[in-house]
Design a protein around this motif. Structure first.
Motif: not given
Ligand code: FES
Length: 578
Positions: A72-96
């Motif tokens: 969609g971004v390309w189609e509308a004439g933009g430049l898309p750039l994906e970037f990661p950030v820290m992710s918190t899996g509710e069912s996995q991370m300890r202590p919470t």
């Protein structure tokens, strides 16, 4: 209105429009990704902030969703750039996972501000990811849109639908009561989570996805389209197109994330039987945006709103059913005059324009105001000598008969004490007792875990009892249910009055009057206060993020953000090192 030719260049021009050493460096290294020269022609750069992670199963499909945004971004004439950030899996991370919400928000904030982007699409879903992203994005305030993971398809077990979390708590109590074999319990595990996506009950993730939609920060139906439904890909594609428009129109997040939009969302929160976690997250987001939103607003704004959606944990259906029945737009149409219909959304439509097109297809799932699922919905904010700064309860998930209750306290000093003694046959407890758990607030645990819906004692379960009044400074999973009083402030770690409660003290809950008190004299309370030595066995942390968090986290009634993160710094970066 698009930006005029002679208008100021976009923010990214600082990096990509200069014909000097700095511009060379910014462009040249990006060309290593195969980007041609002409994409640095001054077009809008759209960041796609992704909380994808294989350790966050609810967000594990977001790399694929990002590709649709890019289209969609390309189609509308933009430049898309994906970037990661820290992710918190509710069912996995300890202590919470909640311990790390504020850390994710810092990652999001600095990643957006520090990089050459003009607008951002936030891809999140699992409980803390979306609030953290919005907190960070609010502190920078670029044009912003949200795409949620979407819920899993309904769980299936032995010919019936089962719901994430909600049925885990039920099955677990059934095993402890001797009504379910451990083999059947293990079998249900595979049938519950059978597609990508977030918990398909009205847990915290689905709640926040719906709240985001109700605030007008996503395209319609973001809250409910199942994760694997092709329409989520289509919505992502359209979001990619639309965010380019928002950059061209210079419509920042603050143009949409306003107090009236939050009021709409809080009323929707009540109507959908949303998670109590939304209270703490909305306050934190409001704090970043400079919006005045206090705990009592939640009670005030939701007191006339009944439960309209028959969905677990407050009811019986699941998110897939909610979507097919009409989704959030139909709920907002039903709420009618209770909402500000003139509010603009990121879609370009007002709330009124969206709800005018809404249709309901199943009145067993989506009820009318005249025939609600339950009259008592919303968030009740309690005060009293146990919670001078407030505590909350979600009446739609509670037992009506326990909302006014007076009984003796059975006290657990911390989570380890609870685990060690809850099933002790000698525990002095009966079905009328009130269970009290200490040491689970923001600083005390640390991170305020979802343990407020503490398990009932086995000997009570064996009598067929499935609910008791429970009080703590913890949070509760949005998928959980029961007469659970949570977020007691101030917490016990810093000497809140709950820390002085002793076994056998009488406690009185009067939900309709919004009070919660321990029935001891002021003199006795003063004596206990002056003798208090602090928690006996709280773990100590003296380095790293844990220390930063404990030293700076605010109490639950203020959103549990870090004190120095409240507010925003905007998007300006004054120095260039290249
Ligand atoms: Fe991720 Fe429930 S565990 S949404």
């Amino acid at each position: 209105m698009t930006k005029k030719k002679d208008a100021k260049p976009y923010r990214s021009a600082h990096s990509y429009a200069k014909n000097d050493k700095d511009g060379f460096i910014h462009r040249s290294w990006m060309k290593s990704e195969g980007l041609p020269d002409d994409v640095f022609d001054g077009r809008p750069v759209i960041g796609i902030c992704n909380t994808w992670s294989e350790l966050t199963p609810c967000n594990a499909h977001l790399r694929e969703i990002a590709e649709y945004v890019k289209r969609g971004v390309w189609e509308a004439g933009g430049l898309p750039l994906e970037f990661p950030v820290m992710s918190t899996g509710e069912s996995q991370m300890r202590p919470t996972a909640m311990l790390f919400r504020n850390l994710v928000s810092m990652d999001v904030e600095e990643s957006i501000r520090g990089n050459p982007m003009d607008g951002v699409v936030l891809l999140g879903g699992c409980d803390k990811t979306t609030p953290a992203q919005l907190m960070g994005a609010a502190s920078v305030d670029l044009p912003t849109m949200v795409i949620s993971s979407g819920p899993m398809l309904n769980g299936k077990h032995c010919g019936t639908d089962i719901g994430s979390g909600t049925d885990v708590w039920k099955f677990s109590e059934d095993v402890r009561a001797g009504n379910m074999s451990i083999e059947e319990f293990m079998q249900a595990e595979s049938g519950m989570s059978r597609t990508p996506g977030t918990c398909m009950t009205m847990g915290s993730a689905s709640t926040f996805a719906c709240v985001v939609e109700a605030m007008g920060l996503s395209l319609p139906f973001n809250g409910t389209i199942p994760a694997v439904d092709a329409r989520r890909k289509t919505m992502s594609h359209l979001t990619g197109r639309r965010i380019v428009d928002l950059v061209k129109e210079d419509r920042k997040l603050s143009a949409y994330l306003t107090r009236p939009a939050m009021e709409n969302a809080i009323r929707v929160l009540a109507a959908i039987g949303g998670s109590t976690n939304a209270v703490i997250h909305l306050q934190a987001i409001a704090g970043r945006m400079g919006i005045d939103l206090c705990l009592d607003d939640f009670d005030q704004l939701t007191k006339d709103i009944p439960l309209l959606v028959d969905i677990q944990p407050s009811g019986k259906y699941l998110m897939e059913d909610f979507h097919y029945a009409g989704g959030v737009p139909y709920v907002m149409q039903t709420l009618g005059k209770f909402l500000d219909q003139k509010i603009e959304t990121v879609s370009g439509q007002t709330v009124g324009e969206i709800t005018a097109l809404a249709e309901g297809y199943n009145d067993d799932v989506l009820h009318s105001m005249q025939s609600p699922v339950k009259e008592n919905a919303g968030i009740w904010v309690l005060r009293g000598n146990l919670c001078p700064k407030g505590a909350i309860i979600k009446p739609s998930a509670a037992s009506d008969g326990l909302l006014t209750h007076e009984a003796k306290a059975v006290v657990f000093e911390n989570i380890e004490d609870l685990k060690a003694r809850i099933d002790d046959p000698e525990l002095d407890v009966d079905e009328n007792s009130i269970l009290v758990l200490k040491g689970c607030g923001p600083k005390g645990y640390p991170g305020m875990p979802e343990v407020a819906n503490m398990p009932l004692p086995q000997k009570i379960l064996e009598k067929g009892v499935r609910d008791m009044v429970r009080i703590s400074d913890a949070r509760m999973s949005g998928t959980a249910f029961g007469t659970v009083i949570l977020h007691v402030s101030p917490e016990t770690e810093i000497g809140g009055p709950l820390s002085f409660v002793e076994n056998g003290d009488m406690i009185r809950l009067d939900g309709p009057a919004r009070t919660l008190d321990v029935l001891i004299s002021e003199e006795e309370l003063a004596r206990r206060t002056s003798n208090w030595q602090g928690p006996e066995t709280a773990p100590k942390y003296d380095r790293g993020y844990y220390k930063l968090y404990i030293d700076h986290v605010l109490q639950a009634d203020e959103g549990a953000d870090l004190d120095f993160l409240v507010g925003k710094s905007g998007s300006i970066v004054t120095r260039e090192s290249h």
